[in-house]
Design an enzyme around this catalytic site. Structure first.
Site, mmCIF file in Angstrom:
data_model
loop_
_atom_site.group_PDB
_atom_site.id
_atom_site.type_symbol
_atom_site.label_atom_id
_atom_site.label_comp_id
_atom_site.label_asym_id
_atom_site.label_seq_id
_atom_site.Cartn_x
_atom_site.Cartn_y
_atom_site.Cartn_z
ATOM 1 C CD GLU A 149 -2.471 1.282 2.796
ATOM 2 O OE1 GLU A 149 -2.413 0.142 3.649
ATOM 3 O OE2 GLU A 149 -3.048 2.142 3.034
ATOM 4 C CG ASP A 206 -0.137 1.683 6.127
ATOM 5 O OD1 ASP A 206 0.799 1.421 5.910
ATOM 6 O OD2 ASP A 206 -0.614 2.910 5.608
ATOM 7 C CG ASP A 224 -4.342 2.951 8.374
ATOM 8 O OD1 ASP A 224 -4.368 2.089 7.503
ATOM 9 O OD2 ASP A 224 -3.801 4.006 8.141
ATOM 10 C CG ASP A 228 -7.458 4.944 4.455
ATOM 11 O OD1 ASP A 228 -8.679 4.722 4.491
ATOM 12 O OD2 ASP A 228 -6.949 5.916 4.204
#
Ligand code: 0RA
Length: 637
Positions: free
Chosen positions: A424, A498, A500, A502
């Protein structure tokens, strides 16, 4: 031989059998991970299911005990307990201690065999620290207990009871299984599936630790199954179509619906075993579906002379189907032994579907017209795409275009040893490129959002830049009929995002993409998820990386006991916060990293999650995200 010698000889046989199972457990139950652990329960339940298939059992109860044991109880005839004339032992003891002995006492027609199932209850016994069985039969309760498969005493009568049934309670052996904790959710999924596949059979499960319980009983059988699968999709058929018949001793049962989506969801089973790789029963269904819909459409003037015939892909666009057959002697083939090989089954299913489908279509002409319209629409889109040379040009372009510029390829060309990281973002992509071992690790940075493939036809998907680069990098094509696993350029495809919101969204989009369009890649175990650390602890020369919340809690406990110091942790939100060396050593180095292999035991549950997260219906998605927000990192699909 004297009687005693016979008893001794059969005991030696038993001990040899047990030893073989305990030495190579994976040969009998697939593996000794949590997957294998759960297979112990399925093995015991399968025996009760066989009793239900024979028509003698209506209820199965599974209880997860406080002590980590599992109890499976059924109301069948009970395992026979009479004394075997050769062995001078109770039949019950033989069933429980001799490999593959179960079948010898009964000529059941559709016994489960092949795959991981059907190895026999004695395998569960051999792999259990302890196990006891109680059989209610002939007005009495008979009981025997074992330790690692060895009987502690002969079968004893311990009580009286009018009803019949079998109750097996076991604790998996810690010497064999590193993790011994059963998952209520994992067990429930399989039990629900079994309840769908065995109409009206009542299956309950209860967890004595958490208090959770479920009752599965579906009067609609496969019809209920299809409705369950479609809960996040809009159906164009009011009720699933249903075909059930038997030919040459092979019962065939099929339910299917059409939805307004573009994906094809067909699940096939033989003797309640999910045949992931399909086989003759599935081929029979597909062939009959294409032929019958074309014939029906022509005969009723729904297809005019000039119209193109409906292809297999056209008649399967948006379909949700469950195909279930029973066979007395199934031959399982293929990579994972989940492909039905018996060639006669193809013709049997074909002829049953040909006849049954006409009947179903004629029963409701309005609905039949809707189905044909949907297929014609699919055919038109495909034709339009072809005419515009979209598909063909893109396909050849994808193949001849060469590798995407963004790809940092590895130097090794041996596709059994290489890895592709889908990373990503450009900045993490940059770190990964610097940190990797360029001999066997390739990096493809992904920028921006990946297309939600749940809502797109294949032509639209191939117009998407990110999808095109992924397809080109992997090099094996795309789609049910065009993907060729033998051409993949990497052994492992590793998603690295990641930790998180997203990141988890991108991961879900990618998983959906691989699940829908490169399914074999997933089924054959080539898809992985990288596990970057969540925290770093550093004090003096000490540096510890923590990969989950449990590890963090343990460290805090340990450190605060030692010196009552305040534990300071660096929290990693994104891959970009690590330098190339850190990224390599924590997440990419095969010597140090942990990868999650994406495995799909219950494909239909995965479909349910993807259709919920990515589909059109908003309310189920909102609810799911609310309920699962805190588990997203561990979402195990
Ligand atoms: C062999 C023969 C018979 C029943 C069973 C096995 C049997 C095994 C299991 C395992 C769990 N539950 C079970 N229920 C039945 C039939 C014996 C007869 O003819 O009565």
């Amino acid at each position: 031989m004297t009687k005693n010698e016979k008893y001794d000889a059969s005991n030696i046989q038993v001990l040899k059998g047990l030893e073989a199972v305990r030495k190579r457990p994976a040969m009998y139950i697939g593996d000794i991970s949590t997957r294998g652990l759960h297979h112990l329960v399925y093995e015991v339940v399968d025996n009760s299911i066989d009793e239900a298939l024979a028509g003698f059992c209506t209820e199965i109860e599974v209880v997860m005990g406080k002590d980590g044991s599992v109890t499976v109880r059924d109301n069948g005839r009970g395992i026979p307990v009479d004394i075997h004339p050769d062995h001078k032992k109770s039949a019950l003891e033989i069933v429980m201690t001799v490999l593959h002995a179960g079948g010898k006492f009964d000529k059941k027609s559709y016994k489960v065999s092949g795959g991981l199932h059907g190895v026999g209850i004695s395998v569960v016994n051999a792999l259990s620290e302890w196990l006891w069985v109680e059989v209610a039969r002939d007005g009495k309760v008979h009981r025997q207990q074992y330790a690692r498969g060895v009987p502690l005493a002969p079968v004893k009568v311990v009580g009286r009871r009018k009803s019949t049934g079998t109750k097996v309670c076991f604790l998996p052996d810690g010497e064999i299984f590193k993790k011994r904790k059963f998952s209520f959710e994992v067990l429930s999924e399989r039990l629900r599936e079994l309840a769908f596949l065995n109409k009206d059979l009542k299956i309950t499960i209860r967890d004595e630790i958490s208090g959770k319980q479920e009752l599965f009983r579906y009067k609609g059988g496969l019809i209920s199954f299809v409705e369950y699968l479609d809960q996040n999709r809009n159906s164009i058929t009011k009720k699933p179509l249903y075909i059930a018949d038997e030919k040459e001793g092979v019962p065939v049962e099929i339910a299917f619906s059409y939805t307004d989506t573009y994906s094809e969801n067909i699940y096939s089973y033989v003797n309640n075993i999910h045949t992931i790789e399909g086989g003759s029963h599935l081929v029979g269904f597909k062939t009959a579906l294409t032929r019958t819909l074309n014939n029906f459409a022509s005969k009723n003037k729904l297809l005019k002379n000039g119209d193109p015939t409906l292809s297999g892909d056209d008649v399967r666009e948006g379909i949700t189907a469950v195909v279930s057959v029973k066979h007395a002697d199934p031959q399982f083939e293929g990579q994972t032994k989940t492909k039905l090989g018996n060639s006669e089954v193809r013709g049997i299913v074909e002829s049953i579907v040909n006849e049954g489908l006409i009947r179903e279509l004629e029963k409701n002409m309005t609905q039949a017209r809707k189905i044909i319209d949907k297929c014609k629409q699919a055919a038109r889109s495909r034709e339009a795409a072809r005419k515009a040379k979209e598909l063909t040009r893109r396909k050849t372009a994808l193949e001849s275009e060469g590798l995407p510029g963004k790809l940092a390829d590895c130097s090794l060309r041996d596709a059994t040893r290489t890895e592709l990281f889908l990373v990503e973002g450009d900045s993490a992509g940059g770190s990964a490129k610097q940190g990797r071992d360029r001999r066997f690790q390739a990096i493809l940075p992904l920028r921006g959002k990946i297309l939600n493939v749940e809502k797109a036809r294949i032509d639209k998907m191939l117009a998407n830049e990110e999808i095109r680069t992924i397809v080109a990098a992997i090099g094996a094509g795309i789609g049910r009929s065009d993907f060729d696993l033998s051409r993949i350029r990497y052994d492992k495809i590793i998603i690295m995002t990641d930790a998180d919101v997203d990141g988890s969204h991108i991961r879900t989009l990618l998983l959906t993409f691989f699940f829908r369009h490169m399914r074999e890649l997933v089924d054959q175990g080539h898809l992985y998820i990288a596990q970057p650390p969540l925290y770093r602890y550093k004090k003096g020369g000490d540096e510890i990386y923590l990969y989950d919340e449990e590890a963090r809690e343990q460290l805090i406990k340990k450190l605060s006991k030692n010196g009552k110091e305040k534990v300071e942790l660096q929290r990693y939100k994104g891959l970009g916060e690590m330098n190339p060396t850190q990224l390599w050593s924590t997440t990419m180095d095969p010597e140090n990293r942990t990868l999650l292999q994406v495995t799909i035991d219950e494909a239909f549950e995965a479909d349910l999650i993807f259709s919920k997260l990515m589909g059109d219906k908003v309310e189920p998605r909102r609810q799911f995200i609310e309920e699962n927000a805190k588990y997203v990192r561990n979402l195990d699909v």
